[in-house]
Design an enzyme around this catalytic site. Structure first.
Site, PDB file in Angstrom:
ATOM      1  N   LYS A 176     -35.302 -25.993 -31.551  1.00 22.28           N
ATOM      2  CA  LYS A 176     -35.309 -24.816 -32.409  1.00 22.28           C
ATOM      3  C   LYS A 176     -36.657 -24.100 -32.302  1.00 22.28           C
ATOM      4  CE  LYS A 176     -36.955 -27.262 -36.511  1.00 22.28           C
ATOM      5  NZ  LYS A 176     -36.783 -27.498 -37.960  1.00 22.28           N
ATOM      6  N   TYR A 204     -65.371  -8.930 -38.457  1.00 24.89           N
ATOM      7  CA  TYR A 204     -65.106  -8.222 -39.705  1.00 24.89           C
ATOM      8  C   TYR A 204     -65.716  -8.926 -40.911  1.00 24.89           C
ATOM      9  CZ  TYR A 204     -61.588  -5.467 -37.185  1.00 24.89           C
ATOM     10  OH  TYR A 204     -60.946  -4.634 -36.313  1.00 24.89           O
TER      11      TYR A 204
END
Length: 381
Positions: free
Chosen positions: A41, A273
Site C-alpha cells: 500500500k 527562513y
C-alpha cells in the site's frame, strides 16, 4: 529537466535485493505452514509498488495487500496476478472492477456487503470477500455485536452464488508495544469471532491478524498468513520492538541529494527562513536541494541528520520547500558531493529511524512521505 539531471539532484535508491532478502527472512521466521502477504500500500511505503510487489513475489510472498482498490487495480494493470487483498473501501467504490480483476475485497459492514453483492449480480461473477473483525482497534472492521448479522448475510449471499468468503481477519492496535494488555485481549476476541464464523459455516482460505510487529514477535498470532508491511522494507515497526538487524532485516531505501552550493559566510549570518540558525563564527554552508515538497519533514528543522563530506551534520535552520542548509564548519566539500539523508547505516549515514526521532514521528512516515519529485532508482532488479 532530463531524468538524468533529476537523478543527480536527488534520488531514492531502492535495493530490491535487500527487499527479497527481507521477505526470505520473514518467511524463515514464520515457517513453511504460514503464508506471507507483502503489503505494498501507499506505493509500497514510498518504495514503488510494482517493482516491490514483483520482488516480494519472487522471494516467496504468496499474497499482496493494498489499502485502496485503486492501488490494487494498478497492480493488476501492470500484469501482477497474485492473490491480492484490498481493504479500504468507501461507498460507491469500484466493486465491479474489483470483481473482474479477481481481487479479494475487505468487508467490514453491511453497507459494503450490500454493494459488493449488487456488483456480483451486475457482473454475473461471485465476489471474493474477506470479513474483517474489529477486535479492539476501533478503526475499520465489524464490531462483535454486529458480527452475527454480517456473517449470516455473507453466508446467505454465498449460498446464492454471489460471494465467496475467502478470509476472516483483524488488525492489532498495539502490537508494536510489547506486553501491552490489548494484544492478548484482541487475540482472544479474534479467536471468538473466528470460531463463531466457522461454526456458522464460513470455511475461509486464510485467517490472519499479524502485522509487522506481530510477525516479528508474536508467533501465536500467525494463523494461516502474516501481513508484514514496514518490516518488508527493512524498517523496524518501532524501537521497542527491536532494530532491523535484530531480525535479519536490511533497510531498502537510501535517500541521497547532491550538494548544490558551498559558500563561506561570516559570523552572525542567518540561515534560512526565520533565522532560527545563526552562525557562531566564520564557517562554510552547504545547500542540499531537497525540501518538504520532497518529503523531508519540516518538523526536523534544526535536528535532521545528514552525512556530508564524511561527517554527520545537522540541518541548519528551517527545512524549506525545495532545499535545506547544513553547516560544514569550514570543511572543504565540493558542489556535487553526496548528501545522504538516510540509508542502512553501514557507512555512518543516518537511518530512517534517526530522522523519525528528529521529527518526533515514526519511521513509517519518513519513508512513505518521500514524494514523486524524487526519482526511484532500482538496484538489483
Amino acid at each position: 529537466m532530463s531524468e538524468t539531471a533529476q537523478t543527480l539532484r536527488a534520488r531514492a535508491e531502492i535495493d530490491l535485493g535487500a527487499l527479497r532478502a527481507n521477505v526470505r527472512a520473514l518467511r524463515g521466521r514464520v515457517g513453511t505452514d504460514v503464508q506471507v502477504m507483502g503489503v505494498v500500500k501507499a506505493d509500497a511505503y514510498g518504495h514503488g509498488a510494482v517493482p516491490c510487489a514483483r520482488a516480494a513475489l519472487e522471494a516467496g510472498a504468496t499474497w499482496l495487500g493494498t489499502a485502496t482498490p485503486h492501488e490494487a487495480l494498478a497492480l493488476r494493470a501492470a500484469g501482477i496476478d497474485a492473490p491480492l487483498l484490498c481493504w479500504l473501501w468507501t461507498p460507491g467504490g469500484p466493486w465491479d472492477e474489483g470483481i473482474r480483476a479477481d481481487l479479494d475485497m475487505g468487508v467490514s459492514g453491511m453497507w459494503a456487503l450490500r454493494e459488493v453483492t449488487e456488483a456480483a449480480r451486475r457482473t454475473a461473477r461471485p465476489a471474493r470477500v474477506q470479513l474483517k473483525a474489529d477486535t479492539g482497534l476501533g478503526r475499520n472492521g465489524c464490531q462483535p455485536a454486529d458480527w452475527p448479522r454480517l456473517v449470516g448475510e455473507a453466508l446467505a449471499a454465498q449460498a446464492r452464488g454471489l460471494v465467496k468468503v475467502t478470509g476472516v481477519w483483524s488488525h492489532f492496535a498495539c502490537a508494536d508495544e510489547p506486553g501491552h494488555p490489548s494484544i492478548g485481549a484482541q487475540l482472544e476476541t479474534f479467536h471468538e469471532m473466528l470460531a463463531y464464523a466457522e461454526k456458522e459455516g464460513v470455511d475461509p482460505e486464510v485467517r490472519h491478524m499479524a502485522n509487522s510487529p506481530a510477525t516479528l514477535t508474536l508467533p501465536e498470532t500467525y494463523f494461516d498468513l502474516v501481513r508484514p508491511g514496514i518490516a518488508m522494507y527493512g524498517v523496524s515497526p518501532g524501537p521497542e520492538v527491536g532494530s532491523p538487524a535484530d531480525f535479519g532485516l536490511r533497510p531498502v531505501m537510501r535517500l541521497v541529494g547532491s550538494v548544490a552550493l558551498v559558500k563561506d559566510v561570516p559570523p552572525g549570518h542567518g540561515v534560512s527562513y526565520g533565522h532560527h540558525y545563526v552562525t557562531e563564527g566564520p564557517t562554510t554552508l552547504g545547500l542540499v536541494p531537497l525540501g518538504y515538497a520532497d518529503g523531508v519533514p519540516r518538523h526536523a528543522s534544526g535536528r535532521g541528520p545528514v552525512l556530508v563530506g564524511g561527517k554527520v551534520r545537522t540541518v541548519a535552520g528551517r527545512v524549506a520547500m525545495d532545499q535545506f542548509v547544513v553547516d560544514l564548519g569550514g570543511d572543504v566539500v565540493e558542489p556535487g558531493a553526496q548528501a545522504v539523508l538516510f540509508g542502512a547505516g553501514d557507512h555512518g549515514e543516518p537511518t530512517a529511524e534517526d530522522w523519525a526521532r528528529a521529527a518526533d514521528t515514526i519511521a513509517y512516515e519518513i519513508v512513505t512521505r518521500i514524494g514523486s519529485r524524487v526519482p526511484r532508482v532500482y538496484l538489483n532488479e
